[in-house]
Write an enzyme that holds these catalytic residues in place. Structure first.
Site, PDB file in Angstrom:
ATOM      1  N   SER A 410      72.433  18.671  49.270  1.00 37.76           N
ATOM      2  CA  SER A 410      73.049  18.907  47.952  1.00 37.76           C
ATOM      3  C   SER A 410      74.403  18.195  47.854  1.00 37.76           C
ATOM      4  CB  SER A 410      73.240  20.413  47.791  1.00 37.76           C
ATOM      5  OG  SER A 410      73.342  20.768  46.451  1.00 37.76           O
ATOM      6  N   PRO A 411      74.824  17.821  46.644  1.00 38.26           N
ATOM      7  CA  PRO A 411      76.120  17.156  46.518  1.00 38.26           C
ATOM      8  C   PRO A 411      77.275  18.031  47.011  1.00 38.26           C
ATOM      9  CG  PRO A 411      75.162  17.643  44.354  1.00 38.26           C
ATOM     10  CD  PRO A 411      74.125  17.952  45.378  1.00 38.26           C
ATOM     11  N   GLN A 488      75.514  11.073  42.383  1.00 42.14           N
ATOM     12  CA  GLN A 488      75.843  12.048  41.331  1.00 42.14           C
ATOM     13  C   GLN A 488      77.102  11.582  40.614  1.00 42.14           C
ATOM     14  OE1 GLN A 488      77.833  15.919  42.021  1.00 42.14           O
ATOM     15  NE2 GLN A 488      76.045  16.896  41.098  1.00 42.14           N
ATOM     16  N   HIS A 565      76.082  15.023  36.317  1.00 48.27           N
ATOM     17  CA  HIS A 565      76.574  16.379  36.586  1.00 48.27           C
ATOM     18  C   HIS A 565      76.903  17.057  35.263  1.00 48.27           C
ATOM     19  CE1 HIS A 565      78.126  19.743  38.619  1.00 48.27           C
ATOM     20  NE2 HIS A 565      78.816  19.155  39.582  1.00 48.27           N
ATOM     21  N   HIS A 568      78.588  23.525  36.357  1.00 49.02           N
ATOM     22  CA  HIS A 568      79.825  24.003  36.991  1.00 49.02           C
ATOM     23  C   HIS A 568      81.073  23.848  36.125  1.00 49.02           C
ATOM     24  CE1 HIS A 568      77.633  23.115  41.062  1.00 49.02           C
ATOM     25  NE2 HIS A 568      77.065  24.071  40.344  1.00 49.02           N
ATOM     26  N   TYR A 570      82.191  21.426  34.343  1.00 49.14           N
ATOM     27  CA  TYR A 570      82.818  20.113  34.159  1.00 49.14           C
ATOM     28  C   TYR A 570      82.535  19.623  32.732  1.00 49.14           C
ATOM     29  CZ  TYR A 570      83.602  20.553  39.138  1.00 49.14           C
ATOM     30  OH  TYR A 570      84.019  21.022  40.362  1.00 49.14           O
ATOM     31  N   ARG A 618      72.035  17.851  36.510  1.00 49.19           N
ATOM     32  CA  ARG A 618      72.368  19.143  37.115  1.00 49.19           C
ATOM     33  C   ARG A 618      72.879  20.080  36.022  1.00 49.19           C
ATOM     34  NH1 ARG A 618      75.352  21.169  42.722  1.00 49.19           N
ATOM     35  NH2 ARG A 618      73.316  21.836  43.360  1.00 49.19           N
ATOM     36  N   ARG A 712      75.802  23.975  52.166  1.00 46.48           N
ATOM     37  CA  ARG A 712      76.564  24.404  53.346  1.00 46.48           C
ATOM     38  C   ARG A 712      75.786  24.302  54.656  1.00 46.48           C
ATOM     39  NH1 ARG A 712      78.191  29.889  50.851  1.00 46.48           N
ATOM     40  NH2 ARG A 712      76.109  29.512  50.033  1.00 46.48           N
TER      41      ARG A 712
HETATM   42  C1  LIG Z   1      82.229  21.827  50.058  1.00 51.10           C
HETATM   43  C2  LIG Z   1      81.366  21.831  48.839  1.00 51.10           C
HETATM   44  C3  LIG Z   1      81.527  20.844  47.879  1.00 51.10           C
HETATM   45  C4  LIG Z   1      80.699  20.815  46.753  1.00 51.10           C
HETATM   46  N1  LIG Z   1      80.788  19.788  45.873  1.00 51.10           N
HETATM   47  C5  LIG Z   1      79.873  19.646  44.882  1.00 51.10           C
HETATM   48  C6  LIG Z   1      79.813  18.478  44.104  1.00 51.10           C
HETATM   49  O1  LIG Z   1      80.544  17.528  44.301  1.00 51.10           O
HETATM   50  N2  LIG Z   1      78.894  18.422  43.110  1.00 51.10           N
HETATM   51  C7  LIG Z   1      78.037  19.445  42.868  1.00 51.10           C
HETATM   52  O2  LIG Z   1      77.224  19.363  41.955  1.00 51.10           O
HETATM   53  N3  LIG Z   1      78.055  20.558  43.625  1.00 51.10           N
HETATM   54  C8  LIG Z   1      78.927  20.663  44.635  1.00 51.10           C
HETATM   55  N4  LIG Z   1      78.892  21.763  45.453  1.00 51.10           N
HETATM   56  C9  LIG Z   1      77.877  22.796  45.230  1.00 51.10           C
HETATM   57  C10 LIG Z   1      76.650  22.557  46.131  1.00 51.10           C
HETATM   58  O3  LIG Z   1      75.978  21.365  45.812  1.00 51.10           O
HETATM   59  C11 LIG Z   1      75.649  23.707  46.044  1.00 51.10           C
HETATM   60  O4  LIG Z   1      75.161  23.800  44.730  1.00 51.10           O
HETATM   61  C12 LIG Z   1      76.276  25.041  46.451  1.00 51.10           C
HETATM   62  O5  LIG Z   1      77.102  24.916  47.586  1.00 51.10           O
HETATM   63  C13 LIG Z   1      75.199  26.077  46.752  1.00 51.10           C
HETATM   64  O6  LIG Z   1      74.394  25.663  47.824  1.00 51.10           O
HETATM   65  P1  LIG Z   1      74.518  26.307  49.317  1.00 51.10           P
HETATM   66  O7  LIG Z   1      74.370  27.773  49.137  1.00 51.10           O
HETATM   67  O8  LIG Z   1      73.366  25.675  50.064  1.00 51.10           O
HETATM   68  O9  LIG Z   1      75.855  25.923  49.868  1.00 51.10           O
HETATM   69  C14 LIG Z   1      79.737  21.817  46.573  1.00 51.10           C
HETATM   70  C15 LIG Z   1      79.610  22.822  47.529  1.00 51.10           C
HETATM   71  C16 LIG Z   1      80.380  22.827  48.666  1.00 51.10           C
HETATM   72  C17 LIG Z   1      80.159  23.893  49.704  1.00 51.10           C
END
Ligand SMILES: Cc1cc2nc3c(=O)[nH]c(=O)nc-3n(C[C@H](O)[C@H](O)[C@H](O)COP(=O)(O)O)c2cc1C
Ligand SMILES: Cc1cc2nc3c(=O)[nH]c(=O)nc-3n(C[C@H](O)[C@H](O)[C@H](O)COP(=O)(O)OP(=O)(O)OC[C@H]3O[C@@H](n4cnc5c(N)ncnc54)[C@H](O)[C@@H]3O)c2cc1C
Length: 759
Positions: A410-411, A488, A565, A568, A570, A618, A712
């Site tokens: 994931s991003p 993304q 994107h 979230h 944005y 997204r 994560r």
């Molecule tokens: C350190 C970090 C940075 C993230 N940056 C982005 C991002 O740049 N773009 C995005 O769409 N989501 C971002 N996310 C959200 C993740 O893509 C994901 O949707 C979210 O962490 C839930 O997934 P998980 O439970 O597997 O961590 C970020 C998450 C983390 C932990």
């Protein structure tokens, strides 16, 4: 403790009275119940083998009597579209609620518990002299309502109507049967609980129920309707009611009860008074009786009642929340049967069985290996692979892009760029994840201009230097792995010009802020965030062109896929949500208007992005607050995005407003991906606390999403997929040549662990 009072003589009240009397024989323990001892409404109750183990430990005498009365079964039958799918190994037992209560009443009496029947209680005030008052009055507790300020109850009335009936028909398995009428789906949940009786719960959506005129039907008319609709499963046996004396419609709505606090002074909530779990996971009585076990253990072993009650809530609150989350998923599954009506019966049954997200692929395989063989064989055939394999390793095709498996990195923003240029950190980070086995790797949100960035550390794609730096990484990924690489792109909108993720996230920079834009001048954190400028049409045009430029540079850098994107909170997300878009022009108001600008951007980008390559969007499919984006908004948005050229939707949620109240849990956003995929008919990526291979297998096999993104877990384990393949014995997994020697070692270790039962 001298005096303990239990308000309510259901399973929770009686079982706590029994256990208190055993733990504190000198105390006076009393139960007050409004009904007569022999009255009971409802029919059967189910317990799993594991629950029975807990009862054995808590009170062997009542356990023995309950065990004698049990009716056991192992199979679950799902009848759908004229076919029956049977799965085995479920190990449940049913007992009549009346018998259960009679056993508990007798056991309580034998221990010296005083039981008073036909006593209607109003509130807990009359028991002020007791050392402990156990409020066990069930879901509609009056004592809880009279102390709403202290307990903070929330009661959610759900979308289905159900009627709880009995029958003399004998079911050889736990039976789910689905029948469609001209107005919608009806389903029965049926199981035998004694030699000659079974429970039948008939359930349907409120609007389907009303369309059939059942809102005006009494018990006889309702029974006649259900007997006719489900005649194929009832044989010649009649449906029976034991609730004829109740006033109002015999069809009820499920009430989902949760309480902020379970105790106040010497009063404590237990069982359905504290929390309810939808009957489709059959855990209400189990939860009530296990609450009793915990309550008695904590109170009788604590120095004072207060600390005992606190530790009781700490322990049981977590357990109840877990089960309530599982029950919510299953309840929503049954509320939305129409979503799954196009599935063939085998996948429909799998989707039902795994619908709570508590029982997954591995567990079903343990229970019934041939059932999972059939599922995997079907999936392999449908995906053009010769041999069955764990569903996460099925390939996937989007336009000309071929993915070797369903796992996605994931991003994740790294906040390590200088002037938007990705550097060595990014090469190592993305390179390691691409060689780690995931089929698809996403870049972090890469911003379309300098002032589109979240923070000064964000990557960008608005100039040739950045294009060249990204190209170096793309070329590494392509040269060294079969992974596909998705760019993304996004604009931070009102959440821009903020600190790095590990600093004060979402707070403005301490110096050097740049102006931020949004659809409406609403700051993210009032009093802290910058107030954004409401965008003018000229600014919107310029930002759209920035997106097109980023897409063009991304294509030149060689990315395989592009994601816009729009989640979230944005910029593009904040056009979609009514919480952040209060414009009065053609870009605000109705969902069509809120979609207008994001769709213009999507269409322009799609035109610039190569037709052979896929494009994703997204979305935040829920804002986790009142008045946020609605389910019908999300479906309209999903359909519009697909029509404008989005090939897949990456379904996230929230982060739209700071005051959101998300309900976390494992795979917590997957129901949203499921909704979009199966209601709007658009492929989806599920994300959010998906952290085990079993989660991915279950989601893919159930058709809840097409791909699973893990964020994560990939930070800690860049080779998450390689390890998951070895653990599941999927030896066809590609490994980087220099790492091959680890493959055999891991596979052998997994084999040994499986052989010794450690897996
Ligand atoms: C350190 C970090 C940075 C993230 N940056 C982005 C991002 O740049 N773009 C995005 O769409 N989501 C971002 N996310 C959200 C993740 O893509 C994901 O949707 C979210 O962490 C839930 O997934 P998980 O439970 O597997 O961590 C970020 C998450 C983390 C932990
Ligand atoms: C359709 C349906 C099917 C279900 N199927 C299952 C199943 O298969 N397995 C399962 O485990 N659970 C099932 N449940 C859930 C189960 O019925 C409850 O979760 C469980 O009974 C909770 O126990 P309790 O003691 O907390 O509450 P209750 O069983 O509701 O008991 C509360 C008692 O308090 C009494 N009372 C309430 N108010 C007063 C008052 N003011 N004065 C005096 N007495 C009062 C009531 O008469 C009642 O006897 C089902 C529920 C429904 C609705």
């Amino acid at each position: 403790m001298k005096r303990i009072v239990c308000m309510g003589g259901g399973p929770a009240g009686l079982y706590s009275a029994i256990l208190f009397k055993k733990a504190l024989p000198a105390a006076s323990v009393e139960v007050f119940e409004r009904n007569r001892a022999e009255d009971t409404f409802g029919w059967g109750v189910v317990f799993s083998d594991k629950t029975m183990g807990n009862f054995l430990e808590a009170d062997a005498a009542s356990h023995a009597r309950v065990a004698e009365e049990f009716y056991h079964w192992d199979d679950i039958d799902v009848h759908f579209k004229g076919q029956t799918v049977r799965s085995s190994g479920h190990g449940f037992a049913g007992i009549s609620r009346r018998k259960l209560l009679n056993i508990l009443q007798k056991r309580a009496a034998s221990l010296g518990v005083r039981q008073s029947f036909q006593v209607e209680l109003d509130d807990a005030g009359q028991f002020d002299d007791a050392d402990l008052v156990v409020i066990a009055e069930g879901a509609n507790s009056k004592a809880r309502a009279s102390q709403a300020d202290q307990f903070g109850p929330s009661v959610e009335v759900r979308k289905c109507r159900y009627i709880w009936l009995g029958t003399t028909q004998k079911f050889s398995a736990f039976t789910f049967a689905f029948e469609k009428t001209e107005f919608g789906w009806f389903q029965i949940h049926a199981y035998q609980f004694s030699q000659d009786l079974s429970t039948v719960i008939v359930e349907t959506r409120e609007e389907t129920w009303a369309a059939h005129g059942l809102d005006r039907a009494g018990i006889d008319e309702s029974i006649a309707f259900c007997e006719k609709l489900f005649a194929a499963y009832l044989g010649q046996s009649p449906l029976l009611s034991n609730a004829r004396h109740l006033r109002g419609s015999p069809w009820l709505n499920f009430h989902r009860v949760a309480c902020r606090r379970w105790h106040d002074g010497n009063r404590v909530l237990i069982g359905d008074a504290a929390h309810t779990a939808h009957f489709s996971i059959g855990s209400g009585t189990k939860l009530a009786m296990e609450d009793a076990i915990s309550l008695v253990r904590h109170v009788s072993h604590s120095a004072d009642v207060g600390s005992g009650l606190r530790s009781y809530q700490a322990e049981r609150g977590t357990e109840a929340l877990k089960l309530q989350n599982a029950a919510r998923n299953r309840m929503e599954w049954f509320e939305n049967v129409a979503r799954y009506e196009n599935m063939e019966p085998l996948q429909f049954a799998y989707s039902l069985l795994s619908g709570s997200q508590r029982i997954g692929h591995a567990n079903l395989k343990l229970r019934d290996p041939p059932f999972i063989d059939r599922i995997e064989t079907n999936l392999a055939r449908g995906n053009g692979v010769a041999k069955p394999r764990p569903p996460m390793f099925l390939p996937f095709q989007l336009r000309d892009m071929h993915l070797v498996n369903r796992v996605v990195v994931s991003p994740m923003a790294q906040y390590r760029a200088l002037d938007g240029v990705p550097g060595d950190w990014h090469l190592v980070h993305y390179g390691a994840r691409a060689t780690g086995g995931a089929g698809l790797v996403f870049t972090e949100m890469t911003c379309t201009s300098a002032d589109a960035r979240i923070s000064p550390g964000c990557t960008g794609l608005w100039n040739e230097t950045q294009r060249a730096a990204w190209q170096r990484i793309v070329e590494f990924v392509h040269a060294e792995s079969p992974a596909r690489f998705c760019l993304q792109i996004g604009h931070a909108g009102r959440k821009g010009s903020t600190q790095l993720g590990w600093q004060e996230a979402d707070h403005p920079l301490t110096a050097g802020n740049w102006p931020v834009w949004a659809p409406s001048p609403l700051p993210y954190l009032p009093g802290i965030s910058q107030v954004p400028q409401a965008m003018t049409p000229a600014q919107m045009e310029a930002v759209k062109n920035d997106f097109v430029r980023a897409a063009t540079l991304g294509a030149a850098a060689g990315f395989d896929m592009l994601e816009l994107h729009m989640a979230h909170g944005y910029l593009l997300a904040s056009f979609l949500s009514p919480l952040t878009n209060v414009r009065t022009d053609e870009y605000g108001g109705s969902v069509e208007n809120r979609l207008r600008y994001p769709l213009q951007v999507l269409r322009a980008v799609r035109a610039a992005w190569p037709a052979t390559k896929p494009l994703s969007v997204r979305l935040s499919a829920c804002d986790w607050t009142d008045d946020g984006i609605s389910e019908s908004d999300v479906i309209a948005i999903a359909r519009a995005m697909a029509a404008a050229g989005a090939d897949i939707l990456d379904i996230s949620s929230g982060q739209t407003v700071a005051e959101q109240r998300p309900i976390y849990g494992r795979m917590w956003q997957t129901p949203l991906a499921d909704m979009v995929r199966n209601l709007a008919g658009v492929p989806t990526i599920a994300v959010g606390n998906i952290f085990e291979a079993d989660h991915v297998n279950s989601i893919i096999a159930a058709g809840r999403a097409d791909l699973c993104a893990l964020a994560r877990p990939h930070l800690a384990h860049s080779s998450w997929t390689l390890a998951a393949a070895a653990a599941q014995g999927f030896t066809e997994q590609w490994w980087p040549e220099p790492y091959r020697s680890a493959k055999g070692q891991l596979e052998r270790a997994a084999e040994r662990a499986a052989a010794t039962g450690a897996l």
